[in-house]
Design an enzyme around this catalytic site. Structure first.
Site, mmCIF file in Angstrom:
data_model
loop_
_atom_site.group_PDB
_atom_site.id
_atom_site.type_symbol
_atom_site.label_atom_id
_atom_site.label_comp_id
_atom_site.label_asym_id
_atom_site.label_seq_id
_atom_site.Cartn_x
_atom_site.Cartn_y
_atom_site.Cartn_z
ATOM 1 N N LEU A 35 5.488 4.546 1.026
ATOM 2 C CA LEU A 35 4.481 5.580 0.619
ATOM 3 C C LEU A 35 3.244 5.359 0.315
ATOM 4 C CD1 LEU A 35 8.325 7.516 -0.309
ATOM 5 C CD2 LEU A 35 5.794 8.410 0.938
ATOM 6 N N HIS A 36 2.398 4.783 0.029
ATOM 7 C CA HIS A 36 0.914 4.746 -0.172
ATOM 8 C C HIS A 36 0.376 5.161 -1.560
ATOM 9 C CE1 HIS A 36 1.423 0.772 2.170
ATOM 10 N NE2 HIS A 36 1.413 1.108 3.474
ATOM 11 N N ASP A 37 -0.429 6.710 -0.697
ATOM 12 C CA ASP A 37 -1.293 7.581 -1.404
ATOM 13 C C ASP A 37 0.448 8.004 -2.719
ATOM 14 O OD1 ASP A 37 -2.360 5.990 0.031
ATOM 15 O OD2 ASP A 37 -3.257 7.543 1.123
#
Length: 307
Positions: free
Chosen positions: A241-243
């Protein structure tokens, strides 16, 4: 309530970040700016409008930004193998009835920071080209922005597009170098922490059981992303869940532990292009680099807001 601008190259995790932000009452979203990166800026703008419509947040304005890097040709392929041919997991069906505003992304960023000095946080989850352009337009914003939260970099871990570089920084290393040495207060949320925040297939099943138009759209879109991650990166464990983590840090900075560094971005060595190196130089260290994350607390909060 925190005033925020989201700067996105709307692929799949950008869309999840938009949903997370839109459902978080702590954030007052002034607007969304778009940039090339995962896909073209035109596609990112189109997708942003579509996602905001699905979130029933049509009042949030969208501003198209830069279509290419600040000072070099764009040679990195668009990440359609990760985000789908359309950038949103091949779930695009029809355009929004709305259009982007006429003002450029950089001008909008400058306008909003000037209007509320010391109160605007920008969450940048794509290449930093729009942010660099905004600073070039008005250098004083480095002192009047509240904070820039950047999803980018890999200071203590390997990259994800090369052995050294993370995708957003690699897409425009010159803009990243310019922004990260500008003196602007910055929190860098990179692969050092984002790879510790995994969404699983079980979570997508839960979204589908919600059976709303939004939850099914998000599940179907994210399934493509998760499939690419499972094949290339995580071996079936899920997708990072980078962003959304950058949005989470804007909401609650305590979910990560940071260390202050001066950051050097490699812009000349083609083999190490986009590499982010942290230096403990107290005279110039002003980047708060996230090195650890309370992943369970973040994931619980994200899941409580997303659908």
């Amino acid at each position: 309530m925190k005033l925020v601008i989201l700067d996105v190259d709307t692929g799949i995790d950008d869309s999840l970040a938009l949903a997370y932000a839109a459902h978080s009452p702590e954030l007052d979203i002034l607007g969304v700016t778009t940039v090339f990166g995962n896909i073209t800026v035109e596609e990112a703008t189109r997708n942003t409008l579509v996602v905001l419509d699905k979130l029933e947040r049509e009042e949030i304005p969208v501003y198209a930004g830069e279509s290419k890097p600040m000072s070099r040709e764009y040679t990195k392929p668009f990440a359609r193998h990760i985000h789908g041919e359309d950038g949103i997991g091949n779930q695009y069906r029809e355009p929004s009835e709305r259009q982007a505003q006429h003002m450029s992304a950089a001008d909008f960023i400058v306008q909003q920071i000037q209007a509320s000095p010391g109160k605007v946080t920008v969450v940048a989850v794509g290449p930093l080209t729009n942010i660099a352009k905004a600073i070039q337009t008005d250098p004083t914003i480095v002192n009047t922005i509240e904070r820039l939260v950047v999803m980018g970099g890999a200071v203590t871990v390997p990259g994800n597009v090369t052995p050294y570089a993370e995708a957003n920084i690699y897409s425009d290393p010159d803009a990243a170098a310019f922004v990260l040495t500008s003196g602007m207060p910055i929190t860098l949320v990179g692969l050092d922490v984002t790879m510790k925040t995994l969404l699983t297939g079980v979570h997508l099943d839960e979204w589908r059981r919600e059976n709303s138009a939004l939850s099914v759209f998000l599940a179907d879109m994210t399934e493509f992303y998760m499939g690419a991650y499972n094949e290339i990166v995580t071996g079936g464990k899920g997708c990072a869940l980078h962003d959304p983590l950058a949005v989470g840090v804007a909401i609650d900075p305590t979910i990560v532990r940071t260390t202050s560094y001066a950051i050097h971005v490699e812009c000349t060595d083609p083999d190490a292009l986009g590499k982010t190196t942290g230096k403990h130089d107290t005279a110039v260290a002003h980047i708060d680099v996230a090195l650890d994350v309370d992943s369970s607390r973040f994931l619980k909060h994200f899941l409580s807001r997303i659908v």
